[in-house]
Design an enzyme around this catalytic site. Structure first.
Site, short mmCIF file in Angstrom:
data_model
loop_
_atom_site.label_atom_id
_atom_site.label_comp_id
_atom_site.label_asym_id
_atom_site.label_seq_id
_atom_site.Cartn_x
_atom_site.Cartn_y
_atom_site.Cartn_z
N ASP A 1 -2.63 17.38 -9.94
CA ASP A 1 -3.90 17.66 -10.53
C ASP A 1 -4.80 15.94 -10.55
OD1 ASP A 1 -4.17 16.88 -14.06
OD2 ASP A 1 -5.27 17.09 -12.75
N MET B 1 -2.74 14.26 -22.30
CA MET B 1 -2.27 13.08 -22.08
C MET B 1 -2.57 12.03 -23.49
SD MET B 1 -4.66 13.31 -18.64
CE MET B 1 -5.66 14.60 -19.25
N ASP C 1 -8.41 19.11 -20.64
CA ASP C 1 -7.74 17.49 -20.57
C ASP C 1 -7.55 16.65 -21.77
OD1 ASP C 1 -8.14 16.96 -16.81
OD2 ASP C 1 -6.78 17.40 -17.63
N HIS D 1 -8.88 24.01 -16.45
CA HIS D 1 -7.18 22.84 -16.87
C HIS D 1 -8.27 21.91 -17.95
CE1 HIS D 1 -4.66 20.03 -15.74
NE2 HIS D 1 -5.10 19.20 -16.32
N HIS E 1 -3.53 20.55 -20.29
CA HIS E 1 -2.58 18.80 -20.45
C HIS E 1 -2.86 18.16 -20.79
CE1 HIS E 1 -3.09 15.37 -16.67
NE2 HIS E 1 -1.91 15.36 -17.15
N SER F 1 -11.31 21.47 -14.19
CA SER F 1 -10.60 20.64 -15.43
C SER F 1 -12.15 20.81 -16.11
CB SER F 1 -10.05 19.65 -14.81
OG SER F 1 -10.22 18.46 -15.58
N MET G 1 0.89 14.44 -10.82
CA MET G 1 -0.38 13.66 -10.74
C MET G 1 -0.61 12.53 -9.44
SD MET G 1 -1.75 14.63 -13.65
CE MET G 1 -3.29 13.08 -13.36
N MET H 1 -7.15 13.73 -24.37
CA MET H 1 -6.54 12.31 -24.26
C MET H 1 -6.91 11.62 -25.65
SD MET H 1 -8.74 11.74 -20.32
CE MET H 1 -8.67 12.74 -19.49
C1 DX5 Z 1 -7.13 12.70 -15.03
C2 DX5 Z 1 -6.85 14.14 -15.11
C3 DX5 Z 1 -7.50 15.58 -14.09
C4 DX5 Z 1 -8.97 15.17 -13.71
C5 DX5 Z 1 -9.00 15.71 -12.26
O1 DX5 Z 1 -6.78 12.01 -15.81
O2 DX5 Z 1 -5.93 14.56 -15.87
O3 DX5 Z 1 -7.25 16.94 -15.02
O4 DX5 Z 1 -9.87 15.85 -15.13
O5 DX5 Z 1 -10.39 15.32 -12.06
P1 DX5 Z 1 -11.10 15.36 -10.91
O6 DX5 Z 1 -10.69 16.91 -10.32
O7 DX5 Z 1 -12.06 14.64 -10.45
O8 DX5 Z 1 -10.32 14.22 -9.96
ZN ZN Z 2 -5.35 17.00 -15.73
#
Ligand code: DX5
Ligand code: ZN
Length: 212
Positions: free
Chosen positions: A171, A64, A31, A29, A62, A6, A133, A33
């Site tokens: 994840d 969010m 992320d 990956h 991903h 990620s 998740m 947000m």
């Molecule tokens: C959290 C993200 C994850 C996060 C994982 O909202 O969707 O992908 O980056 O990070 P770690 O592996 O540090 O928990």
């Molecule tokens: Zn993620």
């Protein structure tokens, strides 16, 4: 095991180099947000689009965000290979799946820790990926939530019984120990941010996860 580092945990000042250091991972990956669906803002398509063509990793995006339909084309144009939206963020799941498929990229649905797998039953046959998740979405470095294990097991059973084709991805809070737990119950893709990017030897950490 497919590994998806990620980039939320990467050094954004040298993002291309950081991703290149993960060139033995099949996925990357991403992320996204929006500070609305989750209480954190990360980045948008402009931040990763220049990586496309310079690295070979599958762009596992991903979302969010509260309005995954509105930003679909921006991410398709930025090179998203898999577009994973949150079940909790859309009113019309079927329409979202159809719109993603129309753009010839892969479709994933992610469920938060409190969202039951059963809610996905009508859609499983259409999905390329289901993202379980194992932390509340929004931040890296959180602790793995054990209830994810039952969900992975249920998704693996449903996949086998119905010959579905989705990949089971997990994840959040993945490390040396939790990666073994999820592999045992049928996880096929592990996302790891902190565990990979904070480790001494990232390639070695990725090789370990791949071996599970
Ligand atoms: C959290 C993200 C994850 C996060 C994982 O909202 O969707 O992908 O980056 O990070 P770690 O592996 O540090 O928990
Ligand atoms: Zn993620």
């Amino acid at each position: 095991m497919i590994v998806a580092p990620s980039i939320l945990s990467a050094d954004f000042n040298r993002l291309l180099e950081e991703v290149k250091e993960c060139n033995n991972a099949e996925f990357i990956h991403i992320d996204v947000m929006d500070g609305h669906f989750v209480p954190n803002i990360s980045f948008g398509p402009a931040v990763y689009k220049n990586l496309k063509g310079k690295v070979n990793n599958v762009f596992d995006v991903h979302l969010m965000i509260s309005d995954p339909m509105k930003y679909l084309d921006d991410h398709v144009n930025a090179g998203a290979d898999i577009y994973t939206f949150h079940y909790e963020a859309v009113n019309d799941v079927k329409e979202m799946i159809e719109e993603i498929k129309k753009r010839n990229i892969k479709v994933g649905i992610s469920i938060k820790p409190k969202t039951d797998v059963k809610l996905l039953l009508p859609y499983l046959k259409d999905l390329d990926l289901v993202l379980v998740m194992s932390v509340e979405p929004g931040f890296g470095g959180q602790t793995f939530i054990d209830s994810a294990l039952g969900k992975i097991e249920e998704l693996a059973r449903l996949k086998k019984e119905n010959n579905y084709h989705y990949l089971i991805e997990v994840d959040g809070g993945i490390n040396q120990e939790t990666a073994k737990l999820v592999a045992k119950v049928g996880c096929e893709v592990v996302v790891a941010g902190t565990y990979i990017f904070k480790s001494q030897d990232r390639k070695k950490t990725i090789e370990y996860l791949k071996s599970l």
